[in-house]
Design a protein around this motif. Structure first.
Motif, PDB file in Angstrom:
ATOM      1  N   ASP A   1     -67.174  45.175  23.286  1.00  0.00           N
ATOM      2  CA  ASP A   1     -67.803  44.855  22.010  1.00  0.00           C
ATOM      3  C   ASP A   1     -67.445  43.423  21.617  1.00  0.00           C
ATOM      4  OD1 ASP A   1     -68.881  47.395  21.886  1.00  0.00           O
ATOM      5  OD2 ASP A   1     -67.314  48.190  20.579  1.00  0.00           O
ATOM      6  N   PRO A   2     -68.089  42.889  20.575  1.00  0.00           N
ATOM      7  CA  PRO A   2     -67.839  41.491  20.225  1.00  0.00           C
ATOM      8  C   PRO A   2     -66.357  41.118  20.032  1.00  0.00           C
ATOM      9  CG  PRO A   2     -69.775  42.257  19.090  1.00  0.00           C
ATOM     10  CD  PRO A   2     -69.177  43.459  19.785  1.00  0.00           C
ATOM     11  N   TYR A   3     -65.582  41.920  19.339  1.00  0.00           N
ATOM     12  CA  TYR A   3     -64.172  41.583  19.111  1.00  0.00           C
ATOM     13  C   TYR A   3     -63.234  42.710  19.529  1.00  0.00           C
ATOM     14  CZ  TYR A   3     -66.121  37.642  16.706  1.00  0.00           C
ATOM     15  OH  TYR A   3     -66.818  36.499  16.429  1.00  0.00           O
ATOM     16  N   LEU A   4     -63.678  43.501  20.502  1.00  0.00           N
ATOM     17  CA  LEU A   4     -62.876  44.616  21.015  1.00  0.00           C
ATOM     18  C   LEU A   4     -63.239  44.859  22.475  1.00  0.00           C
ATOM     19  CD1 LEU A   4     -61.036  47.179  20.566  1.00  0.00           C
ATOM     20  CD2 LEU A   4     -63.175  48.387  20.057  1.00  0.00           C
ATOM     21  N   ILE A   5     -62.221  44.953  23.310  1.00  0.00           N
ATOM     22  CA  ILE A   5     -62.424  45.370  24.698  1.00  0.00           C
ATOM     23  C   ILE A   5     -61.405  46.458  25.014  1.00  0.00           C
ATOM     24  CG2 ILE A   5     -63.446  43.233  25.534  1.00  0.00           C
ATOM     25  CD1 ILE A   5     -60.721  42.439  26.680  1.00  0.00           C
ATOM     26  N   CYS A   6     -61.739  47.280  26.002  1.00  0.00           N
ATOM     27  CA  CYS A   6     -60.847  48.339  26.451  1.00  0.00           C
ATOM     28  C   CYS A   6     -60.935  48.421  27.964  1.00  0.00           C
ATOM     29  CB  CYS A   6     -61.248  49.674  25.836  1.00  0.00           C
ATOM     30  SG  CYS A   6     -60.287  51.077  26.454  1.00  0.00           S
TER      31      CYS A   6
ATOM     32  N   ALA B   1     -58.065  43.539  20.642  1.00  0.00           N
ATOM     33  CA  ALA B   1     -58.939  43.233  19.518  1.00  0.00           C
ATOM     34  C   ALA B   1     -58.487  41.936  18.845  1.00  0.00           C
ATOM     35  CB  ALA B   1     -58.922  44.372  18.499  1.00  0.00           C
ATOM     36  N   GLU B   2     -59.439  41.262  18.236  1.00  0.00           N
ATOM     37  CA  GLU B   2     -59.112  40.052  17.486  1.00  0.00           C
ATOM     38  C   GLU B   2     -58.879  40.410  16.028  1.00  0.00           C
ATOM     39  OE1 GLU B   2     -61.035  36.104  18.147  1.00  0.00           O
ATOM     40  OE2 GLU B   2     -61.870  36.545  16.153  1.00  0.00           O
ATOM     41  N   LEU B   3     -57.815  39.855  15.453  1.00  0.00           N
ATOM     42  CA  LEU B   3     -57.481  40.042  14.043  1.00  0.00           C
ATOM     43  C   LEU B   3     -57.322  38.681  13.388  1.00  0.00           C
ATOM     44  CD1 LEU B   3     -54.580  42.630  14.431  1.00  0.00           C
ATOM     45  CD2 LEU B   3     -56.956  43.129  13.881  1.00  0.00           C
TER      46      LEU B   3
ATOM     47  N   ALA C   1     -55.392  32.591  10.292  1.00  0.00           N
ATOM     48  CA  ALA C   1     -54.820  32.561  11.641  1.00  0.00           C
ATOM     49  C   ALA C   1     -55.381  33.732  12.451  1.00  0.00           C
ATOM     50  CB  ALA C   1     -53.297  32.641  11.588  1.00  0.00           C
ATOM     51  N   THR C   2     -55.583  33.509  13.734  1.00  0.00           N
ATOM     52  CA  THR C   2     -56.168  34.514  14.606  1.00  0.00           C
ATOM     53  C   THR C   2     -55.097  35.114  15.508  1.00  0.00           C
ATOM     54  OG1 THR C   2     -58.190  33.203  14.599  1.00  0.00           O
ATOM     55  CG2 THR C   2     -58.059  34.941  16.215  1.00  0.00           C
ATOM     56  N   TYR C   3     -55.142  36.441  15.645  1.00  0.00           N
ATOM     57  CA  TYR C   3     -54.174  37.181  16.449  1.00  0.00           C
ATOM     58  C   TYR C   3     -54.894  38.062  17.451  1.00  0.00           C
ATOM     59  CZ  TYR C   3     -50.786  35.979  12.850  1.00  0.00           C
ATOM     60  OH  TYR C   3     -49.982  35.297  11.997  1.00  0.00           O
ATOM     61  N   LEU C   4     -54.233  38.321  18.541  1.00  0.00           N
ATOM     62  CA  LEU C   4     -54.697  39.311  19.501  1.00  0.00           C
ATOM     63  C   LEU C   4     -53.848  40.560  19.307  1.00  0.00           C
ATOM     64  CD1 LEU C   4     -56.450  40.056  21.994  1.00  0.00           C
ATOM     65  CD2 LEU C   4     -54.467  39.359  23.387  1.00  0.00           C
ATOM     66  N   ARG C   5     -54.507  41.689  19.063  1.00  0.00           N
ATOM     67  CA  ARG C   5     -53.796  42.967  18.996  1.00  0.00           C
ATOM     68  C   ARG C   5     -54.028  43.685  20.321  1.00  0.00           C
ATOM     69  NH1 ARG C   5     -54.257  46.671  14.106  1.00  0.00           N
ATOM     70  NH2 ARG C   5     -52.431  45.421  13.583  1.00  0.00           N
ATOM     71  N   VAL C   6     -52.941  44.080  20.961  1.00  0.00           N
ATOM     72  CA  VAL C   6     -52.981  44.913  22.159  1.00  0.00           C
ATOM     73  C   VAL C   6     -52.457  46.270  21.728  1.00  0.00           C
ATOM     74  CG1 VAL C   6     -52.174  45.204  24.528  1.00  0.00           C
ATOM     75  CG2 VAL C   6     -52.506  42.902  23.601  1.00  0.00           C
ATOM     76  N   SER C   7     -53.236  47.330  21.977  1.00  0.00           N
ATOM     77  CA  SER C   7     -52.795  48.660  21.568  1.00  0.00           C
ATOM     78  C   SER C   7     -53.201  49.695  22.606  1.00  0.00           C
ATOM     79  CB  SER C   7     -53.368  49.029  20.198  1.00  0.00           C
ATOM     80  OG  SER C   7     -54.770  49.180  20.257  1.00  0.00           O
TER      81      SER C   7
END
Length: 135
Positions: free
Chosen positions: A21-26, A43-45, A51-57
């Protein structure tokens, strides 16, 4: 890496994407010589200051029946990753998460996050689900 598109291209070159998806990959990380796998979500936060962050979950199990004190104790003792709650198919699930500012990200850091969070998420999932590979 300064954009989610750079991160997407880097991950897609290494792993087939299950969600794109635009701001989410799995994607799935193979563990134990391919006998198990663990799904990771990137995901991008953005924070209040822009400020932009990468969330890995990674989902590790249903929240139902979990002791909140154990989850908070885990968060206190961990040097990498924290437990959070998110919906998965409409049900509350515990997720192992890590947030990184984009300015600190490079290929080596992304590989390290995947290499550490995938196996740790799988170990937590096994502990919660009595060894099943539920996710």
């Amino acid at each position: 890496m300064h954009s989610f598109e750079e991160i997407r291209a880097y991950i897609a070159a290494k792993h087939p994407l299950r969600i794109n998806d635009p701001y989410l990959i799995c994607f799935d990380v193979a563990l134990e010589q391919g006998k198990r796998h663990q799904g990771l979500y990137l995901a991008e936060l953005n924070d209040e200051a822009g400020a932009t962050y990468l969330r890995v979950s990674t989902p590790i199990g249903p929240l139902t029946g979990m002791d909140a004190r154990r989850c908070l104790r885990f968060n206190w003792e961990q040097r990498l990753g924290f437990l959070a709650v998110s919906d998965l198919d409409g049900s509350p699930y515990l997720h192992l998460c890590e947030n990184r500012p984009y300015e600190l990200l490079d290929a080596k850091e992304i590989d390290r996050l995947v290499a550490e969070l995938g196996p740790l998420g799988d170990k937590l999932e096994q502990a919660i689900s009595q060894g099943d590979d539920a996710l």
